[in-house]
Each structure stands twice: as C-alpha cells, then as structure tokens.
Design an enzyme around this catalytic site. Structure first.
Site, PDB file in Angstrom:
ATOM      1  N   GLN A  80       0.921 -41.437   5.316  1.00 22.18           N
ATOM      2  CA  GLN A  80      -0.420 -40.843   5.377  1.00 22.18           C
ATOM      3  C   GLN A  80      -1.218 -41.329   4.171  1.00 22.18           C
ATOM      4  O   GLN A  80      -0.866 -41.048   3.022  1.00 22.18           O
ATOM      5  CB  GLN A  80      -0.349 -39.309   5.363  1.00 22.18           C
ATOM      6  N   TYR A 158     -10.625 -33.461   1.507  1.00 20.84           N
ATOM      7  CA  TYR A 158     -10.396 -34.580   0.581  1.00 20.84           C
ATOM      8  C   TYR A 158     -11.449 -35.668   0.824  1.00 20.84           C
ATOM      9  O   TYR A 158     -12.392 -35.462   1.602  1.00 20.84           O
ATOM     10  CB  TYR A 158      -8.966 -35.104   0.732  1.00 20.84           C
TER      11      TYR A 158
HETATM   12  C1  FMN Z   1       4.069 -28.055   1.164  1.00 24.17           C
HETATM   13  C2  FMN Z   1       2.999 -28.566   2.068  1.00 24.17           C
HETATM   14  C3  FMN Z   1       2.369 -29.760   1.752  1.00 24.17           C
HETATM   15  C4  FMN Z   1       1.382 -30.280   2.605  1.00 24.17           C
HETATM   16  N1  FMN Z   1       0.824 -31.509   2.306  1.00 24.17           N
HETATM   17  C5  FMN Z   1      -0.022 -32.094   3.188  1.00 24.17           C
HETATM   18  C6  FMN Z   1      -0.452 -33.442   3.010  1.00 24.17           C
HETATM   19  O1  FMN Z   1      -0.057 -34.169   2.085  1.00 24.17           O
HETATM   20  N2  FMN Z   1      -1.319 -33.958   3.931  1.00 24.17           N
HETATM   21  C7  FMN Z   1      -1.771 -33.216   4.988  1.00 24.17           C
HETATM   22  O2  FMN Z   1      -2.582 -33.715   5.779  1.00 24.17           O
HETATM   23  N3  FMN Z   1      -1.354 -31.937   5.181  1.00 24.17           N
HETATM   24  C8  FMN Z   1      -0.473 -31.377   4.352  1.00 24.17           C
HETATM   25  N4  FMN Z   1       0.016 -30.115   4.605  1.00 24.17           N
HETATM   26  C9  FMN Z   1      -0.340 -29.433   5.864  1.00 24.17           C
HETATM   27  C10 FMN Z   1       0.711 -29.735   6.955  1.00 24.17           C
HETATM   28  O3  FMN Z   1       0.673 -31.095   7.357  1.00 24.17           O
HETATM   29  C11 FMN Z   1       0.498 -28.876   8.211  1.00 24.17           C
HETATM   30  O4  FMN Z   1      -0.738 -29.208   8.790  1.00 24.17           O
HETATM   31  C12 FMN Z   1       0.527 -27.384   7.897  1.00 24.17           C
HETATM   32  O5  FMN Z   1       1.638 -27.066   7.109  1.00 24.17           O
HETATM   33  C13 FMN Z   1       0.581 -26.555   9.182  1.00 24.17           C
HETATM   34  O6  FMN Z   1       1.754 -26.838   9.900  1.00 24.17           O
HETATM   35  P1  FMN Z   1       3.001 -25.795   9.879  1.00 24.17           P
HETATM   36  O7  FMN Z   1       2.425 -24.470  10.214  1.00 24.17           O
HETATM   37  O8  FMN Z   1       3.936 -26.330  10.933  1.00 24.17           O
HETATM   38  O9  FMN Z   1       3.587 -25.807   8.511  1.00 24.17           O
HETATM   39  C14 FMN Z   1       0.993 -29.568   3.770  1.00 24.17           C
HETATM   40  C15 FMN Z   1       1.627 -28.358   4.058  1.00 24.17           C
HETATM   41  C16 FMN Z   1       2.635 -27.860   3.247  1.00 24.17           C
HETATM   42  C17 FMN Z   1       3.335 -26.585   3.637  1.00 24.17           C
END
Ligand code: FMN
Length: 351
Positions: A80, A158
């Site tokens: 990404q 961002y």
């Molecule tokens: C620890 C953590 C780090 C994340 N870092 C990013 C990232 O680098 N880029 C991004 O687009 N989303 C990031 N997200 C969002 C996740 O990609 C995802 O959209 C979000 O956690 C919702 O999905 P989930 O409910 O299955 O966790 C992050 C989420 C978490 C929990």
C-alpha cells in the site's frame, strides 16, 4: 488482509519477521495480502522510521524476501503506497510515537490538516508533480520486485485524500475547485503516472474512504452522483479495483439503498470492489482503540449473503487477522469457537 500499519521495520527495512507475519496469513487461506502502508520516496511522506519504505536498496531487498516467501506458500501480495501529507504531525498520530525526522517539512494542497485551521501553505505545482512521480516510481519498484499489484492509499485523510476533501483542499488552481470532480485531479494524475510506469496488465487498486482521521463523520460524497464524480475519472485513469474503506461493512453508504460504499463503487464504475469493516468482530476500529477489552467474535453469514448477491467482490479483514493468523481457515471450516478474539494487546507483537 486489510492494510495495517505495524511499525516493525526498523529504519524502514522489513525483515524476516515481517515476511513470516505475512506468510502465516498467506499459508492459512488469505487470498490477497495488502501490506501495511509503505512510504513512497519523498522527503515528507513519512512520520515513523519503523514503518517500511518502498525505496532504497536495503528496503527493496527486504521486500523482495517478503514477496518470495509469500509466493512460496501460494499467496498474493500488494504494497500500500502511502504519503501522510499534512498529517505529518505527532499529535494526530496516536499510533506513531517514534518520530525522528524533521516534521516541519510537509506536503499538502492548502496547509490545512484540521478543517478551518490553516497552519501552513499549500505545496507548489513543482512539489505536487514530484510527489506524483514518487508514487509512480514506487509502483514501478513494486512491479520490479515481484509484487502482484499495488494499492494506492487514497483514504483516511492522508495526502491523496487531502486533495479530495473540500475542507483540506482550498486551492483555486487546477488541483482544486468547488466540485469533487475538480479535486479528484491529484488522484487521477497519480494513477495515470503509475499506470504509465507499470504497463497495462499490472493491477492498480485504489483505496478511498468517507471518514478521515481528522473527522470520523466526514463525507467526501453526499450522493452516489457525487461519488461518481470521483470514481469515474479514477477508473478511466487506470484503476482496476476500488477498495472502499468503511468502519462497518454492514452500513449503507447513502440513504435509500442498502448498498455499502464498495457496493456503490462497483455499481457506479463496473470495476471489482473490495469492502472492509468489522468483519467477524462486534466492535468497530475506533471503539477498539479506546478500550483494551477483547472484541467479541461474530459470524460472517451476512457477509456471505452480500458477497453471494454480488454487492462487492472481495472482503478485506483487518483486526481479526492480527489476533488470529488462521482466522480465514477457521471461518472456512466453521470453527468460530477456535478463533482468538481481537484485542489491542495483539498490536504489541508481530505474531
Ligand atoms: C493497527 C491498524 C493499523 C492500520 N493501518 C492502516 C494503514 O496503514 N492503511 C490503511 O489504509 N488502513 C489502515 N488501517 C485500517 C484497516 O485497513 C481497516 O480498514 C480497519 O481496521 C477496519 O477493518 P477491521 O474492522 O477488519 O479491522 C489500520 C487498522 C489497524 C487496526
């Protein structure tokens, strides 16, 4: 697997522990891994020296190892591409406390990070073109290393999203304007530049969101027509797959229809769409950062129904896969009781 920043790459170089972390998921039924956000080669892209880079011989060699290891177990992986833009500031970044670089150098459309507060100046045409070039070089490097696709991080407030959002993009030149269609230009130009460098057959995924780190209830588009103003030119520029980031995949994107944001992206563009948000979990992303309680495991029947109805094509799973690398296998084998529930404690280590 959804892209998730982990900050376990000292000096920006992913090591064998990062490779093994992704391998464990790829070997356990995850079809496509979207890596944690990785810095593109621009002086103001990053805010954490432990987040991996996608430039420099050492980091590229590290990624080569990750890609080979994931491919060896039959997985697919895409980095990404990330630039933080105006959020290059520690107070907004509760996740990133290890800042070592000069944070005064910033890139942004208008010097605004929090709506209504102009704390800097917008970047020049020359700087904008340099950042677009940095995305394109990163995409080219990804292909050369053997990654299976790239994802452009156009979400969450961002750099790219700062151009899309009317509250952070106040420009009146060709990079801004009153309509989302005007503000789409930065994203469109960088997709075109990436497409030129990677050729016609290398998949480009584009992640976008309504919500921002700066405002969880923010909306880029109030109507499907407005969303089309953003997505149509991006699709024309060369996006193959849209990744619509939502905190809860169950939520409708607009009133009057049950379709979620990925569902609308697919309907409006005809492109495959990835959905995401609280799959298998009872609490959304923000709630789990606020509390250290484990999040309850929930079933995936509604997800399957929506996928079988072709609302969207792929589902990204985030937190559930952090705490349990075998989450996908366990769900497939109907062994929900064996799943390790997500708890923020799991973020402390790379397991
Ligand atoms: C620890 C953590 C780090 C994340 N870092 C990013 C990232 O680098 N880029 C991004 O687009 N989303 C990031 N997200 C969002 C996740 O990609 C995802 O959209 C979000 O956690 C919702 O999905 P989930 O409910 O299955 O966790 C992050 C989420 C978490 C929990």
């Amino acid at each position: 697997m959804a892209p998730m920043t982990r900050a376990f790459s000292p000096g920006g170089v992913p090591g064998t522990d990062v490779a093994q972390y992704y391998v464990r998921r790829a070997a356990a039924g995850v079809g496509l891994i979207l890596t944690e956000g990785v810095w593109i080669d621009h002086a103001a892209a990053s805010n954490d020296a432990n987040v991996p880079r996608l430039f420099g011989e050492d980091a590229l060699e590290g990624w080569c190892g990750v890609v080979k290891a994931v491919h060896a177990v039959g997985g697919r992986i895409a980095p990404q591409l990330w630039h933080v833009g105006m959020t290059r500031k520690p107070e907004l970044e509760h996740l990133y406390d290890k800042v070592e670089e000069d944070l005064t150098v910033k890139f942004s459309p208008s010097g605004v990070v929090t709506p209504g507060e102009r704390i800097g100046t917008g970047s020049t045409e020359e700087e904008i073109l340099a950042v677009i070039d940095a995305y394109a070089r990163a995409a080219e490097a990804a292909r050369a290393i053997g990654f299976d696709a790239v994802e452009i991080h156009g979400a969450h407030g961002y750099a790219v999203d700062q151009f899309f959002w009317g509250k952070t993009n106040l420009r009146e030149d060709r990079w801004g304007g009153p309509d989302l269609a005007d503000r789409a230009r930065f994203g469109v130009e960088l997709v075109k530049a990436c497409r030129e460098r990677v050729g016609p057959d290398f998949p480009i995924i584009f992640r976008f969101s309504q919500w921002k780190l700066q405002d969880y209830s923010a909306r880029l588009a109030e109507t499907p027509e407005e969303l089309a103003e953003l997505l149509h030119p991006l699709a024309e520029a060369g996006v193959d797959i849209f990744h619509a980031s939502q905190r809860r995949f169950r939520e409708p994107a607009f009133s009057g229809s049950a379709l979620n944001l990925a569902g609308w992206a697919r309907k409006l563009t005809g492109k495959p769409a990835i959905s995401v948000g609280s799959v298998g979990l009872s609490r959304d992303l923000l709630d789990t950062f606020a509390s250290s309680e484990p999040t309850l495991v929930e079933g995936v029947s509604e997800l399957l129904e929506r996928m079988e109805a072709d609302e969207f094509d792929l589902i990204a799973v985030g937190r559930a896969l952090i705490s349990d690398p075998e989450w996908a296998l366990k769900v497939r084998d109907a062994r929900a009781e064996a799943i390790t529930p997500y708890s923020p404690e799991a973020l402390r280590e790379l397991v």
